[in-house]
Design a protein around this motif. Structure first.
Motif, PDB file in Angstrom:
ATOM      1  N   ALA A  50     -10.556  32.383 -16.526  1.00  9.80           N
ATOM      2  CA  ALA A  50     -10.291  33.626 -15.812  1.00  9.80           C
ATOM      3  C   ALA A  50      -9.258  33.387 -14.719  1.00  9.80           C
ATOM      4  N   PHE A  51      -9.396  32.230 -14.067  1.00  6.97           N
ATOM      5  CA  PHE A  51      -8.456  31.888 -13.005  1.00  6.97           C
ATOM      6  C   PHE A  51      -7.031  31.803 -13.560  1.00  6.97           C
ATOM      7  N   LEU A  52      -6.911  31.101 -14.675  1.00 10.60           N
ATOM      8  CA  LEU A  52      -5.578  30.951 -15.279  1.00 10.60           C
ATOM      9  C   LEU A  52      -5.001  32.311 -15.661  1.00 10.60           C
ATOM     10  N   GLU A  53      -5.866  33.165 -16.172  1.00  8.94           N
ATOM     11  CA  GLU A  53      -5.410  34.477 -16.596  1.00  8.94           C
ATOM     12  C   GLU A  53      -4.887  35.278 -15.406  1.00  8.94           C
ATOM     13  N   ARG A  54      -5.640  35.199 -14.308  1.00 11.86           N
ATOM     14  CA  ARG A  54      -5.244  35.937 -13.103  1.00 11.86           C
ATOM     15  C   ARG A  54      -3.927  35.406 -12.544  1.00 11.86           C
ATOM     16  N   ARG A  55      -3.749  34.087 -12.663  1.00 12.16           N
ATOM     17  CA  ARG A  55      -2.602  33.466 -12.018  1.00 12.16           C
ATOM     18  C   ARG A  55      -1.349  33.431 -12.895  1.00 12.16           C
ATOM     19  N   TYR A  56      -1.450  33.929 -14.109  1.00 10.41           N
ATOM     20  CA  TYR A  56      -0.312  33.842 -15.019  1.00 10.41           C
ATOM     21  C   TYR A  56       0.401  35.184 -15.104  1.00 10.41           C
ATOM     22  N   ASP A  57       1.696  35.147 -14.900  1.00  9.90           N
ATOM     23  CA  ASP A  57       2.500  36.354 -15.007  1.00  9.90           C
ATOM     24  C   ASP A  57       3.339  36.251 -16.277  1.00  9.90           C
ATOM     25  N   ALA A  58       2.931  37.043 -17.276  1.00 13.72           N
ATOM     26  CA  ALA A  58       3.583  36.906 -18.586  1.00 13.72           C
ATOM     27  C   ALA A  58       5.032  37.363 -18.554  1.00 13.72           C
ATOM     28  N   ASN A  59       5.340  38.325 -17.674  1.00 12.64           N
ATOM     29  CA  ASN A  59       6.722  38.809 -17.617  1.00 12.64           C
ATOM     30  C   ASN A  59       7.651  37.744 -17.060  1.00 12.64           C
ATOM     31  N   LEU A  60       7.199  37.134 -15.996  1.00  9.71           N
ATOM     32  CA  LEU A  60       8.031  36.107 -15.376  1.00  9.71           C
ATOM     33  C   LEU A  60       7.832  34.749 -16.034  1.00  9.71           C
ATOM     34  N   LYS A  61       6.856  34.663 -16.930  1.00 12.17           N
ATOM     35  CA  LYS A  61       6.474  33.378 -17.535  1.00 12.17           C
ATOM     36  C   LYS A  61       6.174  32.360 -16.439  1.00 12.17           C
ATOM     37  N   LEU A  62       5.449  32.849 -15.458  1.00 14.70           N
ATOM     38  CA  LEU A  62       5.190  32.051 -14.258  1.00 14.70           C
ATOM     39  C   LEU A  62       3.699  31.770 -14.129  1.00 14.70           C
ATOM     40  N   LEU A  63       3.384  30.513 -13.878  1.00 12.08           N
ATOM     41  CA  LEU A  63       2.013  30.147 -13.557  1.00 12.08           C
ATOM     42  C   LEU A  63       1.962  29.926 -12.049  1.00 12.08           C
ATOM     43  N   ASN A  64       1.272  30.819 -11.373  1.00 11.90           N
ATOM     44  CA  ASN A  64       1.265  30.783  -9.921  1.00 11.90           C
ATOM     45  C   ASN A  64       0.049  30.005  -9.437  1.00 11.90           C
ATOM     46  N   LEU A  65       0.278  28.792  -8.990  1.00 11.51           N
ATOM     47  CA  LEU A  65      -0.824  27.964  -8.497  1.00 11.51           C
ATOM     48  C   LEU A  65      -0.691  27.760  -6.995  1.00 11.51           C
ATOM     49  N   SER A  66      -0.133  28.738  -6.322  1.00 13.28           N
ATOM     50  CA  SER A  66       0.029  28.594  -4.885  1.00 13.28           C
ATOM     51  C   SER A  66      -1.281  28.950  -4.173  1.00 13.28           C
ATOM     52  N   SER A  67      -1.412  28.467  -2.958  1.00 11.00           N
ATOM     53  CA  SER A  67      -2.555  28.781  -2.071  1.00 11.00           C
ATOM     54  C   SER A  67      -3.892  28.692  -2.797  1.00 11.00           C
ATOM     55  N   LEU A  68      -4.143  27.578  -3.450  1.00 14.19           N
ATOM     56  CA  LEU A  68      -5.374  27.444  -4.232  1.00 14.19           C
ATOM     57  C   LEU A  68      -6.621  27.527  -3.365  1.00 14.19           C
ATOM     58  N   ALA A  69      -6.547  26.904  -2.205  1.00 18.10           N
ATOM     59  CA  ALA A  69      -7.745  26.800  -1.369  1.00 18.10           C
ATOM     60  C   ALA A  69      -8.215  28.168  -0.880  1.00 18.10           C
ATOM     61  N   THR A  70      -7.287  29.102  -0.771  1.00 20.84           N
ATOM     62  CA  THR A  70      -7.680  30.406  -0.230  1.00 20.84           C
ATOM     63  C   THR A  70      -7.951  31.433  -1.323  1.00 20.84           C
ATOM     64  N   GLU A  82      -9.966  33.589  -3.548  1.00 23.21           N
ATOM     65  CA  GLU A  82     -11.338  34.074  -3.308  1.00 23.21           C
ATOM     66  C   GLU A  82     -12.311  33.590  -4.365  1.00 23.21           C
ATOM     67  N   GLU A  83     -11.907  33.761  -5.624  1.00 27.53           N
ATOM     68  CA  GLU A  83     -12.806  33.376  -6.714  1.00 27.53           C
ATOM     69  C   GLU A  83     -13.099  31.882  -6.689  1.00 27.53           C
ATOM     70  N   VAL A  84     -12.044  31.132  -6.410  1.00 27.76           N
ATOM     71  CA  VAL A  84     -12.221  29.676  -6.371  1.00 27.76           C
ATOM     72  C   VAL A  84     -13.161  29.330  -5.226  1.00 27.76           C
ATOM     73  N   ALA A  85     -12.966  29.967  -4.075  1.00 28.58           N
ATOM     74  CA  ALA A  85     -13.796  29.684  -2.919  1.00 28.58           C
ATOM     75  C   ALA A  85     -15.255  30.048  -3.216  1.00 28.58           C
ATOM     76  N   LYS A  86     -15.463  31.192  -3.889  1.00 28.51           N
ATOM     77  CA  LYS A  86     -16.812  31.642  -4.210  1.00 28.51           C
ATOM     78  C   LYS A  86     -17.532  30.614  -5.079  1.00 28.51           C
ATOM     79  N   SER A  87     -16.791  30.064  -6.039  1.00 23.92           N
ATOM     80  CA  SER A  87     -17.418  29.128  -6.970  1.00 23.92           C
ATOM     81  C   SER A  87     -17.731  27.793  -6.309  1.00 23.92           C
ATOM     82  N   GLY A  88     -17.113  27.540  -5.169  1.00 23.12           N
ATOM     83  CA  GLY A  88     -17.331  26.271  -4.485  1.00 23.12           C
ATOM     84  C   GLY A  88     -16.575  25.133  -5.130  1.00 23.12           C
ATOM     85  N   MET A  89     -15.672  25.465  -6.064  1.00 25.39           N
ATOM     86  CA  MET A  89     -14.967  24.404  -6.782  1.00 25.39           C
ATOM     87  C   MET A  89     -13.995  23.640  -5.882  1.00 25.39           C
ATOM     88  N   PHE A  90     -13.687  24.225  -4.760  1.00 26.32           N
ATOM     89  CA  PHE A  90     -12.679  23.603  -3.924  1.00 26.32           C
ATOM     90  C   PHE A  90     -13.272  23.128  -2.610  1.00 26.32           C
TER      91      PHE A  90
END
Lengths: 595, 128
Positions: free
Chosen positions: A164-184, A186-194
């Motif tokens: 789900a994270f990858l899906e949210r962070r992927y922009d198909a138009n720009l063909k961009l995988l946005n992995l910026s500001s991972l620590a902040t 929300e979903e990642v923080a909720k899961s406690g993965m970080f």
């Protein structure tokens, strides 16, 4: 004496020759378990240095040496300690056998490599045997292990979360995988993965693995993701994100801005990675001020980088040149072949056939007790811009005699083969080869005469010897492991041929140098570079009739003489046809075609 | 001369040859004699004067040699000649990429020293 010492020389390097199929000699080796009994007994007292792992699943104690080679081979490929110059690191430091358990001592760093090969099948003489590796740091693969089954639902949940994270962070138009500001996030923080450092360090590799699984193949990845941003992650180095270069090696744009890189050393994990990277952003990092001239390193590391922080650092022309065959000195096809009696030519034809098919017969025919053979490998050569896969030189390295690096007298001595027996042993280590026929233009060959080379008895018979150099490539059939792999190798071989022997020719010296194949572009003529056909056909070649036609056409059309001749030639010297051609093309002819 | 002696001479020779080639090509003349032969790519010349002329008029001026491999064997057993095979990279002025070369020498003894009897030079493949 010499033969006795040779054995010592070979055994010294035997560990490098870890491909189980290439063990020298026929007698089974003494089991390492019995070879170092004192050491393994000491292992308890030195236990702090190494981690002990227990291997089970095998049955035949006679196969322990092969089993250890198997473990070495597979674990060294997965070792975090990269091999140096093609020589894999030694993984199994000690070993001992108690009952049906083989205990090996390995570096703590290497445990992870052994963990990865847990459950591998060992091809024993008694059938395939699934090996079980146990010890500190080894993950169990057994399906009925309680922790695994308990973790299962959680695992699939986590995978969904990552997806789900990858899906949210992927922009198909720009063909961009946005992995910026991972620590902040929300979903990642909720899961406690970080939350903790150890989780952070695992987050990225797992993310990359899942990203990898989402795509079918390298092509799909290349098409789907052109750009990645890792900005604003507070990265002090590439430690936790370095997997990106493995998962997405073909991205074109990379944003590393707003991190904490203080020097290019922090980025060195990606040195020479991302071979197609065109645009890199490193703004808002301390290195901009702390390391003046940092750009130089970066530009050097990425050969196709055009823009660095938005500034052009290479022109398109420069990059295009990278993929072109080199230009100077002018390529040349024909070697100088001062071989009046075709002695060298006949020798080479027979030599390459013999080397491919029956090396021993070749040795019997051309080599005698004073013939010398040496070989060396340039394992660093990459072989051209496109080919970056290096096939290891494991079968060759124990013999490689590159005097630049091999400095010990003993090594130099033992790696020089003299006489048929030693040469035969040396050649037996070289995997099967296939050379292309000499009639193809895949070789560059030179031959220089040698006045008065002595025959084996030391007599100068007045017959001329030859110094022959050959450059080319051969196919190496790496079938020894049951694999069906064919790789190209490039070689330079210098022979000194003298009179004598059964065939009238003997090899005095034979020197072989090997490296990765890069094609034979260097000696193929590069297309027609001269002006094609001279426009002004010499008048002398025209018949009087033709001459008359030329004059006629020139008067009728006001065409220049050369163009008129071309026109007539195109019309096959038929005035009618030439006239039609002229009518059809006169509007497209340049003004300077006319007088 | 023992084996190690040959190898030492080969190394000294190659180091000297490349250093001189890169810094002052004309000084290579002392290494050749009138029976020497040079094959430089597709051109063959013989004799000191012709060889130096050839070396001075190569299509490049600034060159840096980087040796990748070196090997040597005694050849011409009766005479004490040395066969040298060296490969490496040639960084030529104005070229971004180095060229790869292989060069074979035969060194012949002359009094206490050696001279280049055969010299065969070839550009082989793009190195990087």
């Amino acid at each position: 004496m010499a033969s006795h010492r040779r054995v010592g020389g070979i055994r010294k390097h035997q560990r490098r020759d870890r491909d189980g199929d290439l063990v020298m000699g026929t007698a089974p080796r003494v089991s390492p378990a019995t070879r170092h009994p004192p050491r393994s007994q000491q292992s308890a007292s030195h236990g702090s240095n190494y981690t002990e792992l227990r291997i089970t699943g095998w049955t035949d104690e006679k196969e322990i040496p092969r089993l250890i080679q198997f473990l070495e081979r597979h674990s060294s490929r997965r070792s975090p300690n990269p091999s140096k110059g093609g020589v894999p690191p030694i993984m199994v430091k000690r070993s001992k056998v108690v009952g049906n358990v083989l205990t090996i001592s390995v570096r703590p760093d290497d445990v992870i490599a052994f963990s990865k090969i847990n459950g591998f099948s060992f091809a024993s003489a008694h059938g395939n045997q699934k090996l079980n590796i146990a010890g500190t740091g080894i993950r169990s693969r057994s399906p009925n292990h309680t922790t695994v089954s308990a973790a299962k639902p959680q695992t699939s949940e986590t995978i969904d979360l990552f997806k789900a994270f990858l899906e949210r962070r992927y922009d198909a138009n720009l063909k961009l995988l946005n992995l910026s500001s991972l620590a902040t996030d929300e979903e990642v923080a909720k899961s406690g993965m970080f939350e903790t450092e150890s989780r952070q360090s695992k987050f990225f590799p797992v993310l990359m693995t899942i990203c990898d699984r989402q795509m079918k193949n390298a092509e799909a990845k290349r098409d789907a993701i052109h750009s990645v941003t890792l900005s604003n992650n507070g990265l002090p180095n590439l430690g936790v994100v370095k997997e990106l270069a493995i998962t997405l090696p073909e991205i074109k744009n990379l944003d590393l801005s707003s991190n904490k890189f203080t020097s290019t050393k922090d980025l060195s994990a990606w040195k020479h990675k991302f071979r197609g990277l065109e645009h890199l952003i490193l703004t808002d990092n301390p290195l901009e001020t702390s390391q003046p001239g940092w750009e130089q390193d970066i530009i050097k590391w990425f050969p196709r980088l055009r823009l660095l922080n938005g500034v052009q650092v290479r022109t398109e022309a420069q990059i295009a040149r990278l993929d072109m065959p080199k230009q100077t000195p002018p390529p040349c096809q024909n070697g100088l072949w001062l071989d009046g009696d075709k002695i060298a030519e006949n020798f080479l034809v027979e030599f390459f056939q013999g080397f491919d098919n029956d090396r021993n017969a070749l040795i019997q025919k051309y080599y005698d007790s004073t013939s010398t053979f040496t070989m060396n490998v340039n394992a660093k050569a990459r072989g051209g811009v496109v080919q970056h896969n290096r096939t290891p030189w494991d079968a060759y390295l124990p013999q490689s005699r590159n005097l630049k690096f091999i400095t010990g007298r003993r090594s130099r001595f033992f790696r020089k083969q003299r006489g048929p027996d030693q040469i035969q042993t040396a050649w037996a280590q070289i995997p099967p080869t296939r050379h292309a026929g000499l009639d193809t233009n895949k070789y560059s060959m030179d031959c220089q005469p040698q006045p008065g080379l002595p025959d084996p008895s030391g007599q100068y018979s007045g017959v001329t010897g030859l110094m022959v150099t050959v450059h080319g490539e051969y196919e190496e059939h790496r079938t020894a492991r049951g694999a069906n792999e064919i790789v190209q190798r490039a070689f330079d071989r210098t022979f000194m041929l003298g009179p004598g022997g059964l065939s009238g020719v003997r090899v005095v010296s034979d020197m072989l140098c090997l490296r990765a194949a890069g094609g034979h572009a260097a000696w193929i003529p590069q297309g027609p570079t001269e002006v094609p056909v001279p426009i002004a056909a010499p008048a002398a070649t025209l018949t009087p009739e033709q001459e008359a036609m030329v004059v006629h056409v020139c008067t009728a059309t006001n065409l220049k003489r050369e163009v008129a001749i071309q026109c007539l030639q195109a019309g096959n010297w038929n005035l009618e046809a030439a006239a039609q051609l002229f009518t059809a093309q006169k509007d497209t002819l340049p003004p300077d075609a006319f007088n | 001369m023992d084996e190690a002696g040959y190898e030492k001479i080969a190394r000294l020779f190659v180091d000297f040859y490349f250093k001189t080639f890169d810094e002052n090509r004309v000084a290579l003349g002392t290494l050749y004699r009138d029976d020497s032969m040079l094959t430089f790519e597709d051109k063959k010349v013989g004799g000191t004067a012709a060889i130096i002329d050839k070396l001075q008029n190569l299509p490049f001026q600034q060159v840096v040699h980087r040796m990748a491999t070196l090997d040597s064997q005694p050849a011409h057993l009766g005479e004490g000649s040395i066969l040298v095979l060296v490969t490496g990279e040639l960084q030529v002025d104005g070229q971004e990429k180095p060229l790869s070369f292989t060069q074979s020498f035969q060194l012949k003894p002359e009094g206490d020293s050696f001279y280049v009897f055969n010299d065969i030079f070839r550009i082989v493949y793009p190195a990087s």
